[in-house]
Write a protein that holds these residues in place. Sequence first.
Motif, PDB file in Angstrom:
ATOM      1  N   ASN A  83     -29.072   3.986 -11.654  1.00 58.51           N
ATOM      2  CA  ASN A  83     -27.726   4.149 -11.102  1.00 58.51           C
ATOM      3  C   ASN A  83     -27.432   5.610 -10.768  1.00 58.51           C
ATOM      4  OD1 ASN A  83     -24.439   4.177 -12.519  1.00 58.51           O
ATOM      5  ND2 ASN A  83     -24.913   3.510 -10.449  1.00 58.51           N
ATOM      6  N   MET A  84     -27.765   6.519 -11.684  1.00 60.54           N
ATOM      7  CA  MET A  84     -27.518   7.949 -11.410  1.00 60.54           C
ATOM      8  C   MET A  84     -28.356   8.444 -10.244  1.00 60.54           C
ATOM      9  SD  MET A  84     -26.854   9.679 -15.155  1.00 60.54           S
ATOM     10  CE  MET A  84     -28.371   9.092 -15.867  1.00 60.54           C
ATOM     11  N   GLU A  85     -29.593   7.973 -10.148  1.00 57.47           N
ATOM     12  CA  GLU A  85     -30.453   8.375  -9.033  1.00 57.47           C
ATOM     13  C   GLU A  85     -29.904   7.850  -7.705  1.00 57.47           C
ATOM     14  OE1 GLU A  85     -32.914  10.612  -9.185  1.00 57.47           O
ATOM     15  OE2 GLU A  85     -32.312  10.801 -11.282  1.00 57.47           O
ATOM     16  N   ILE A  86     -29.349   6.643  -7.716  1.00 52.81           N
ATOM     17  CA  ILE A  86     -28.733   6.098  -6.503  1.00 52.81           C
ATOM     18  C   ILE A  86     -27.506   6.916  -6.130  1.00 52.81           C
ATOM     19  CG2 ILE A  86     -27.478   4.110  -5.561  1.00 52.81           C
ATOM     20  CD1 ILE A  86     -29.454   2.330  -7.192  1.00 52.81           C
ATOM     21  N   LEU A  87     -26.701   7.293  -7.102  1.00 50.27           N
ATOM     22  CA  LEU A  87     -25.530   8.124  -6.817  1.00 50.27           C
ATOM     23  C   LEU A  87     -25.944   9.463  -6.206  1.00 50.27           C
ATOM     24  CD1 LEU A  87     -23.363   7.411  -9.987  1.00 50.27           C
ATOM     25  CD2 LEU A  87     -22.986   6.570  -7.659  1.00 50.27           C
ATOM     26  N   LYS A  88     -27.007  10.050  -6.736  1.00 48.64           N
ATOM     27  CA  LYS A  88     -27.507  11.315  -6.174  1.00 48.64           C
ATOM     28  C   LYS A  88     -27.985  11.106  -4.744  1.00 48.64           C
ATOM     29  CE  LYS A  88     -29.126  12.977 -10.666  1.00 48.64           C
ATOM     30  NZ  LYS A  88     -30.338  13.201 -11.477  1.00 48.64           N
ATOM     31  N   ALA A  89     -28.775  10.058  -4.516  1.00 52.19           N
ATOM     32  CA  ALA A  89     -29.302   9.787  -3.175  1.00 52.19           C
ATOM     33  C   ALA A  89     -28.169   9.496  -2.191  1.00 52.19           C
ATOM     34  CB  ALA A  89     -30.287   8.623  -3.217  1.00 52.19           C
ATOM     35  N   GLY A  90     -27.092   8.903  -2.697  1.00 51.79           N
ATOM     36  CA  GLY A  90     -25.943   8.593  -1.854  1.00 51.79           C
ATOM     37  C   GLY A  90     -25.038   9.780  -1.592  1.00 51.79           C
ATOM     38  N   GLY A  91     -25.318  10.889  -2.240  1.00 47.06           N
ATOM     39  CA  GLY A  91     -24.553  12.110  -1.980  1.00 47.06           C
ATOM     40  C   GLY A  91     -23.203  12.188  -2.662  1.00 47.06           C
ATOM     41  N   VAL A  92     -23.020  11.470  -3.786  1.00 46.21           N
ATOM     42  CA  VAL A  92     -21.754  11.590  -4.501  1.00 46.21           C
ATOM     43  C   VAL A  92     -21.559  13.037  -4.920  1.00 46.21           C
ATOM     44  CG1 VAL A  92     -22.668  10.989  -6.790  1.00 46.21           C
ATOM     45  CG2 VAL A  92     -20.303  10.506  -6.259  1.00 46.21           C
ATOM     46  N   ASP A  99     -15.016  13.269  -5.519  1.00 50.58           N
ATOM     47  CA  ASP A  99     -15.072  11.901  -5.008  1.00 50.58           C
ATOM     48  C   ASP A  99     -14.390  10.940  -5.980  1.00 50.58           C
ATOM     49  OD1 ASP A  99     -16.514  12.725  -2.816  1.00 50.58           O
ATOM     50  OD2 ASP A  99     -18.413  11.841  -3.455  1.00 50.58           O
ATOM     51  N   GLU A 100     -13.941   9.821  -5.447  1.00 51.93           N
ATOM     52  CA  GLU A 100     -13.453   8.743  -6.292  1.00 51.93           C
ATOM     53  C   GLU A 100     -14.646   7.873  -6.660  1.00 51.93           C
ATOM     54  OE1 GLU A 100      -9.546   6.082  -6.404  1.00 51.93           O
ATOM     55  OE2 GLU A 100     -10.789   5.663  -4.650  1.00 51.93           O
ATOM     56  N   ILE A 101     -14.826   7.645  -7.944  1.00 49.69           N
ATOM     57  CA  ILE A 101     -15.960   6.885  -8.454  1.00 49.69           C
ATOM     58  C   ILE A 101     -15.420   5.685  -9.224  1.00 49.69           C
ATOM     59  CG2 ILE A 101     -17.969   6.954  -9.986  1.00 49.69           C
ATOM     60  CD1 ILE A 101     -18.028  10.026  -9.415  1.00 49.69           C
ATOM     61  N   LEU A 102     -15.895   4.509  -8.864  1.00 50.14           N
ATOM     62  CA  LEU A 102     -15.482   3.301  -9.561  1.00 50.14           C
ATOM     63  C   LEU A 102     -16.421   3.084 -10.740  1.00 50.14           C
ATOM     64  CD1 LEU A 102     -14.738   1.049  -6.467  1.00 50.14           C
ATOM     65  CD2 LEU A 102     -13.304   2.789  -7.563  1.00 50.14           C
TER      66      LEU A 102
END
Length: 189
Positions: A48-57, A61-64
């Motif tokens: 999940n954290m790696e996906i958030l990084k790849a997505g450029g969070v 930002d608002e994070i759900l």
Amino acid sequence: ADYIKANLAVGGTVYVLGGESAVPASMEAALAGIKVQRVAGDNRFFTNMEILKAGGVKAGDEILVCTAKDYADSLSASATGKAILLVYKALTEEQKDFLTGLKGSKFVLIGGTSAVPESFVKELEAYGQVSRLAGKDRLETSTLVAEKYFSGAETAVVAYGWDFPDGLCGGSLAYATKSPLILTHSKEK
């Protein structure tokens, strides 16, 4: 693999989500000649954290914030296109380190305290503002997500709330059509 090779734009990237136990290395091998980026960690939280990084969070930002142990609230949240942080009983040390770089963010806990315990409010306040969207059950929570993020929507996507496949696929349809994903039950009127 054949579909991707025939339809991916030249120079495009294929993101493989999860480790080799989720998506085997043979899939990457079948995509020889195409840029493949595996986004994975040792477990769902690291992935999940790696996906958030790849997505450029990024900070601000608002994070759900959704439970990692059930899918319903994440399905409703997926339609928003916002970053989703998966949690369980408490933030892991790795999540805390990751969130340190996101100070000033806004966190919206999706679901009641049985899904995302109240202890997360205090933990996440160290990184930004925290609020909660929670109905009496997953159906009402999905309606609250729709009301907050899809005011004036012209369409809606409805999926069964006690299994994930239709809602999982429907999240991308909802996002593409700027529609809420509303969960329902077969016995609802």
